[in-house]
Design an enzyme around this catalytic site. Structure first.
Site, PDB file in Angstrom:
ATOM      1  CB  SER A 121      -0.944   0.011   1.205  1.00 38.67           C
ATOM      2  OG  SER A 121      -0.220   0.151   2.411  1.00 38.67           O
TER       3      SER A 121
ATOM      4  CE  LYS B  36      -2.718   2.164   4.821  1.00 37.88           C
ATOM      5  NZ  LYS B  36      -2.609   1.290   3.631  1.00 37.88           N
TER       6      LYS B  36
END
Length: 241
Positions: free
Chosen positions: A51, A106
């Site tokens: 990701s 993230k």
């Protein structure tokens, strides 16, 4: 004579107990210091998914600075004062809001009070385009329509107080705040700092199973044989930005 031997044996026994006690005390202190460092200063993490590609790759091992955002004191529900708060652009390790036992990583793209909007894959924060960083990427040329999926069209959404908006650099393949909402500040663990090791996945590597007793030596032997090619030498000690 017998009395002297008895006293000598007693002293030797006492000396041995003293040495043993010193070893135990030293080990205990080292263990406590290691716990403090792990919980409050620096901790190691492994990247399990794609990701954050191409900033972080599967198999990257990184160190996170836990001190900068206010480290937790071990065994106490207390945090030290933060040097600074997370800001847009920071790569942050945090507890996944839907399952705090799982750690996520993230990039923070917005903080409390800012407005996030995505229009046809383009990210805007407070009406201005958020810069695509050198390693961020889009892998799907298709654009999903508004209302069907928040991936490519989202918001406008104002980040609530005490929250952050997180997104993966691999924008088309990231489960992030577009799907599970903004991140509560108290779930933040630290800021990604440096890649200390990087190990390329190999689908041909023998899988370790309980049924095959030889799977462990097979796996070890394979990894030793392919060690030079599996290590991503160019990523070692890279500063994470």
């Amino acid at each position: 004579m017998f009395k002297k031997k008895k006293e000598k044996a007693k002293r030797e026994k006492k000396s041995a107990l003293t040495v043993l006690r010193e070893y135990i005390e030293s080990f205990g202190i080292a263990l406590i210091l290691a716990l403090i460092i792990k919980c409050s200063v620096v901790e190691a993490y492994k990247i399990p998914s794609g990701s954050m590609e191409d900033t972080l790759l599967i198999g990257d091992f990184l160190l996170a600075n836990k001190f900068i955002y206010g480290a937790k004191i071990p065994l106490l529900p207390v945090h030290l004062p933060a040097f600074r708060e997370p800001k847009p652009g920071d790569i942050v390790i945090f507890k996944y809001p839907r399952n705090p036992k799982v750690n996520y990583i993230k990039r923070c793209v917005a903080v409390e009070g800012q407005t996030v909007q995505i229009i046809n894959k383009v990210l805007y924060v407070d009406g201005e385009r958020f810069p695509d960083l050198p390693f961020s990427k889009y892998t799907d040329q298709r654009t999903r329509s508004p209302g069907r999926d928040p991936r490519d069209n989202f918001g406008p959404y104002k980040v609530p107080k005490g929250h952050l908006f997180m997104m993966g650099d691999n924008r088309d393949n990231s489960a992030d705040s577009r799907y599970w909402g903004s991140l509560p500040r108290e779930l933040v663990l630290g800021k990604a700092m440096i890649i200390h090791w990087s190990w390329s996945p190999d689908p041909n590597a023998p899988i370790i199973t309980r049924k095959d007793l030889l799977s462990v030596p097979k796996n070890i032997g394979y990894n030793i044989l392919h060690f030079p090619t599996r290590v991503r030498w160019n990523r070692l000690l890279n500063i994470i930005r």
